[in-house]
Design a protein around this motif. Structure first.
Motif, PDB file in Angstrom:
ATOM      1  N   ALA A 289      -7.000   1.283  -5.382  1.00 40.55           N
ATOM      2  CA  ALA A 289      -6.996   1.447  -3.924  1.00 40.55           C
ATOM      3  C   ALA A 289      -5.689   2.108  -3.518  1.00 40.55           C
ATOM      4  CB  ALA A 289      -7.165   0.093  -3.236  1.00 40.55           C
ATOM      5  N   CYS A 290      -5.589   3.410  -3.770  1.00 36.53           N
ATOM      6  CA  CYS A 290      -4.363   4.130  -3.431  1.00 36.53           C
ATOM      7  C   CYS A 290      -4.728   5.576  -3.137  1.00 36.53           C
ATOM      8  CB  CYS A 290      -3.363   4.049  -4.583  1.00 36.53           C
ATOM      9  SG  CYS A 290      -1.894   5.051  -4.331  1.00 36.53           S
ATOM     10  N   LEU A 291      -4.061   6.145  -2.160  1.00 37.82           N
ATOM     11  CA  LEU A 291      -4.327   7.539  -1.806  1.00 37.82           C
ATOM     12  C   LEU A 291      -3.668   8.490  -2.801  1.00 37.82           C
ATOM     13  CD1 LEU A 291      -3.723   7.204   2.037  1.00 37.82           C
ATOM     14  CD2 LEU A 291      -5.921   7.267   0.846  1.00 37.82           C
TER      15      LEU A 291
ATOM     16  N   GLY B  81      -2.605   1.413   8.120  1.00 32.52           N
ATOM     17  CA  GLY B  81      -2.819   2.256   6.948  1.00 32.52           C
ATOM     18  C   GLY B  81      -2.832   1.420   5.694  1.00 32.52           C
ATOM     19  N   CYS B  82      -2.218   1.920   4.631  1.00 36.28           N
ATOM     20  CA  CYS B  82      -2.172   1.191   3.369  1.00 36.28           C
ATOM     21  C   CYS B  82      -1.302  -0.048   3.524  1.00 36.28           C
ATOM     22  CB  CYS B  82      -1.602   2.080   2.269  1.00 36.28           C
ATOM     23  SG  CYS B  82      -1.365   1.196   0.713  1.00 36.28           S
ATOM     24  N   ARG B  83      -1.828  -1.194   3.038  1.00 36.71           N
ATOM     25  CA  ARG B  83      -1.084  -2.443   3.227  1.00 36.71           C
ATOM     26  C   ARG B  83       0.178  -2.494   2.376  1.00 36.71           C
ATOM     27  NH1 ARG B  83      -5.263  -6.261   3.030  1.00 36.71           N
ATOM     28  NH2 ARG B  83      -6.408  -4.483   3.819  1.00 36.71           N
TER      29      ARG B  83
ATOM     30  N   ASP C 195       0.777  10.272   4.996  1.00 39.47           N
ATOM     31  CA  ASP C 195      -0.561   9.839   5.408  1.00 39.47           C
ATOM     32  C   ASP C 195      -0.865   8.395   5.032  1.00 39.47           C
ATOM     33  OD1 ASP C 195      -0.574  10.351   2.724  1.00 39.47           O
ATOM     34  OD2 ASP C 195      -2.657  11.056   2.682  1.00 39.47           O
ATOM     35  N   CYS C 196       0.016   7.756   4.270  1.00 44.21           N
ATOM     36  CA  CYS C 196      -0.238   6.382   3.845  1.00 44.21           C
ATOM     37  C   CYS C 196      -0.247   5.416   5.021  1.00 44.21           C
ATOM     38  CB  CYS C 196       0.808   5.912   2.837  1.00 44.21           C
ATOM     39  SG  CYS C 196       0.710   6.806   1.283  1.00 44.21           S
ATOM     40  N   GLY C 197       0.490   5.758   6.081  1.00 48.08           N
ATOM     41  CA  GLY C 197       0.512   4.881   7.242  1.00 48.08           C
ATOM     42  C   GLY C 197      -0.683   5.071   8.151  1.00 48.08           C
TER      43      GLY C 197
HETATM   44  S1  SF4 Z   1       0.990   5.740  -2.364  1.00 50.47           S
HETATM   45 FE1  SF4 Z   1      -0.801   4.463  -2.533  1.00 50.47          FE
HETATM   46  S2  SF4 Z   1      -0.027   2.399  -2.548  1.00 50.47           S
HETATM   47 FE2  SF4 Z   1       1.656   3.680  -1.860  1.00 50.47          FE
HETATM   48  S3  SF4 Z   1       1.468   3.555   0.329  1.00 50.47           S
HETATM   49 FE3  SF4 Z   1       0.314   5.362  -0.301  1.00 50.47          FE
HETATM   50  S4  SF4 Z   1      -1.744   4.614  -0.538  1.00 50.47           S
HETATM   51 FE4  SF4 Z   1      -0.461   2.824  -0.459  1.00 50.47          FE
END
Ligand code: SF4
Ligand SMILES: Nc1ncnc2c1ncn2[C@@H]1O[C@H](COP(=O)(O)OP(=O)(O)OP(=O)(O)O)[C@@H](O)[C@H]1O
Ligand SMILES: [Mg+2]
Lengths: 342, 300
Positions: A332-334, A301-303, A314-316
């Motif tokens: 680059a963020c949800l 998912g999100c690094r 859902d970030c993972g």
């Molecule tokens: S909130 Fe944004 S930066 Fe933080 S984990 Fe989720 S997608 Fe990644």
């Protein structure tokens, strides 16, 4: 980016179509094949994603700061921009043509894009005088007639604030700040339109940093240079650069006008950086608790999800790409921290 | 912001102490290193003596005299005479000629050969480097004297053969130091910077790699001249170097060896001349290395 185009003056833009940016990176990926730690004698290699899905657009006349923790891929990005490394994926363009091709085609690219190394002293041949060092690009690119080289060297030395008699010295006899000035003069000798600098002021005392920054800003304005500037220091970024690109683990996670991004960061990582560096002209401390994940083993998912204070379930699962966020920004963020109008 | 408050100065303050220090250091080097100065004077005396040998030497070095055989040092023959009645002082002076010529020429052969092989090995990489280094390693495993003996066995005797044999035997060590320097230089920022400027590769090697390799090599040359002289004298001493009646020190020591109990000056005088020159040359070489080696001063 487009809002800056108004400040760009005509001469530099004439030779290229107004639409093509100086540099454009589209989904650039750079994977190094490395032998994993503790691999013993086995020759198996794994891919290290030094750059992963990098999107960047550098317009003529812009100054852009590349900021990020150590190991986030800033120098690798620079090497791709300079055509020293070929990206393993995506496209890296210079005025609309692949950078590697532009570099291979002749001297024009080398003349147009000049570099100031972080290790300025190491980038200067210790057996050449300052004058010979600055004369080398003048000769190589046939910038001026032979009999005018001396005069031009003196001009360049004066431009970067060095006394003329510094020309007879060797780099070993110069101070750290003077060496950076020589490196800048040498970079300017080829009359480039793009100046790329890797940590050009770090490791110097504050007043020397300030002098160099003033110099760079003056040069950028007077010569209408496009500036790509790597730094650890948000203060330097905001002083020198109209735009900022924040990198985390091989991806640019937020870009936009420097003051807007720093005043109202949309990406949680940018916010963490901003909060960790309240004072300008100080190197970036560890912005966040927790280990930075290994680029050999990116989290799903999100690094940033392993360290993100704003992470949601859902970030993972989904890996956010750098996407538009308002008129001039991208993130680059949800779950951005601010809304696009901010 | 702090940066705005601090305007860039028109000029930069004069360089720190390191800038002027280098120049001042060069001037007083002779006073700071008395041993070096003495050794330099001695070496120069040898060189001058060798150049002007016909003017300085009281006798013809190969003129034999039945009236004056094996005379101890006297007014007429300050260092005595040998078993053929040849004047030892004259032979020692002319011997300096041979020693220095053989030393310089063979070191030059070794240095040029070492420069070519070392550059090729250091720049090529891959199998060529591997092959060259194995070659150098196998050569290096033997001491230069043994190697020189082997070359003499192939080439035969004579001054020119000695020069070639000793020169060939020194290529190995020279290649090794050159390669090490090349490997160190080629990864430096200024080489990449030149590449970035799209300067052609050979031009980068010529303009940036070579000068940074030549200098340490020149220092090596001054240090290794004494080794070359010693090896060539050893060859003569073993009777396989230069041929009699050439006034060569090694040869003279070998000839005097049979008479050492009742005419010790025959072997002692050339031996002393050889030892003094070797000591003087190595002190000069060390002094030059310590004074000019940039590695010792880097990081200032
Ligand atoms: S909130 Fe944004 S930066 Fe933080 S984990 Fe989720 S997608 Fe990644
Ligand atoms: N030639 C290479 N081979 C293998 N891995 C590399 C290579 N160059 C860089 N890397 C890896 O790529 C990642 C990014 O490195 P890079 O030097 O671009 O970081 P950086 O942001 O410039 O860091 P710093 O601020 O310390 O200079 C790191 O994990 C690094 O180990
Ligand atoms: Mg870096």
């Amino acid at each position: 980016m487009s809002f800056l185009m108004s400040s760009a003056s005509a001469p530099r833009t004439e030779k290229v179509p107004a639409t093509a940016p100086v540099f454009e990176l589209i989904e650039v990926e750079k994977v190094f094949q490395v032998r994993p730690p503790n691999s013993g004698l086995s020759r198996k290699t794994v891919g290290l994603r030094a750059l992963d899905g990098v999107r960047l657009r550098v317009d003529t006349g812009t100054s852009i700061a590349l900021v990020g923790e150590s190991g986030s891929g800033k120098s690798t990005l620079l090497r791709v921009l300079l055509g020293l490394d070929a990206p393993t994926g995506g496209r890296a363009l210079y005025h609309g043509a692949p950078i590697r091709e532009a570099r291979a085609k002749g001297r024009d690219f080398a003349r147009d894009v000049a570099m100031v190394y972080q290790d300025a002293r190491g980038s200067l041949d210790p057996r050449m005088t300052v004058e010979a060092l600055i004369a080398e690009p003048l000769r190589h690119f046939n910038i001026v007639q032979k009999d005018q080289i001396k005069a031009r060297v003196a001009e360049l030395l004066d431009r970067v604030g060095l006394p003329t008699d510094a020309g007879r010295r060797y780099a070993a006899g110069l101070s750290g700040g003077q060496v950076r000035r020589v490196a800048i003069a040498r970079a300017l000798a080829s009359e480039p339109s793009v100046l790329v600098a890797d940590e050009a002021v770090s490791g110097l005392d504050v007043s020397t940093q300030a002098q160099l920054l003033t110099l760079l800003r003056g040069l950028q304005r007077d010569m209408n240079l496009t500036l790509v500037f790597i730094t650890h220091d948000l203060g330097v970024a905001s002083y020198l650069c109209d735009e900022i690109a924040i990198m985390y683990l091989g991806r640019i996670v937020e870009t936009g006008p420097t003051d807007v991004v720093l005043n109202a960061p949309a990406h949680p990582y940018s916010a963490a950086l901003r909060a960790a560096a309240p004072r300008f002209f100080e190197p970036m401390p560890e912005p966040l608790s927790g280990e930075i994940p290994s680029p050999l083993d990116l989290p799903p998912g999100c690094r940033f999800s392993t360290r993100c204070p704003a992470a949601q379930p859902d970030c993972g699962e989904r890996d956010p790409q750098l996407g538009r966020f308002g008129a001039h920004r991208a993130v680059a963020c949800l779950h951005p921290l601010t809304n696009p109008q901010a | 912001m702090t940066a705005k408050a601090a305007p860039a100065p028109a000029t930069v303050p004069p360089a720190g102490p390191s800038g002027n220090g280098a120049a001042r250091g060069k001037r007083s080097m002779f006073r700071r290193r008395p041993f070096f100065t003495v050794a330099l004077i001695v070496s120069l005396a040898y060189i001058l003596g060798a150049i002007f040998a016909p003017l300085v030497a009281p006798y013809d070095p190969v003129a034999q005299s039945i009236d004056a055989m094996m005379q101890p040092p006297t007014g007429a023959h300050p260092l005595g005479t040998d078993s053929y009645g040849q004047d030892i002082l004259s032979r020692v002076i002319f011997g300096a000629r041979y020693a220095l010529i053989i030393g310089f020429c063979s070191v030059l052969i070794g240095a040029v050969g070492g420069l070519i092989i070392g550059l090729a090995a250091g720049l090529s990489g891959g199998w060529l480097e591997w092959a060259l280094m194995r070659l150098i390693d196998s050569i290096l495993a033997l001491p230069s004297l043994i190697l020189a003996v082997a070359f003499i066995a192939i080439l035969g005797q004579g001054v020119d053969k000695v020069v070639i044999a000793v020169g060939l035997s020194m290529i190995g060590p020279f290649s090794r130091t050159v390669r090490a320097d090349v490997m160190q230089v080629r990864v430096q920022g200024f080489v990449e910077a030149a590449h970035l400027m799209s300067i052609p590769y050979l031009q980068v090697v010529w303009r940036h790699v070579l000068p940074n390799v030549i200098f340490p090599l020149a220092v090596q040359v001054t240090i290794r001249i004494s080794e070359a002289i010693l090896v060539s004298s050893s060859l003569s001493f073993l009777g396989i170097g230069v041929t009699p009646p050439t006034p060569d020190w090694g040869l003279m020591i070998a000839e005097g060896r049979d008479f050492v109990s009742f005419a010790p000056w025959m072997a002692a005088m050339p031996g002393f001349a050889l030892a003094l020159l070797l000591i003087a040359l190595s002190i000069v070489g060390d002094g030059i290395r310590e004074e000019f080696d940039p590695k010792g001063r880097r990081g200032s």
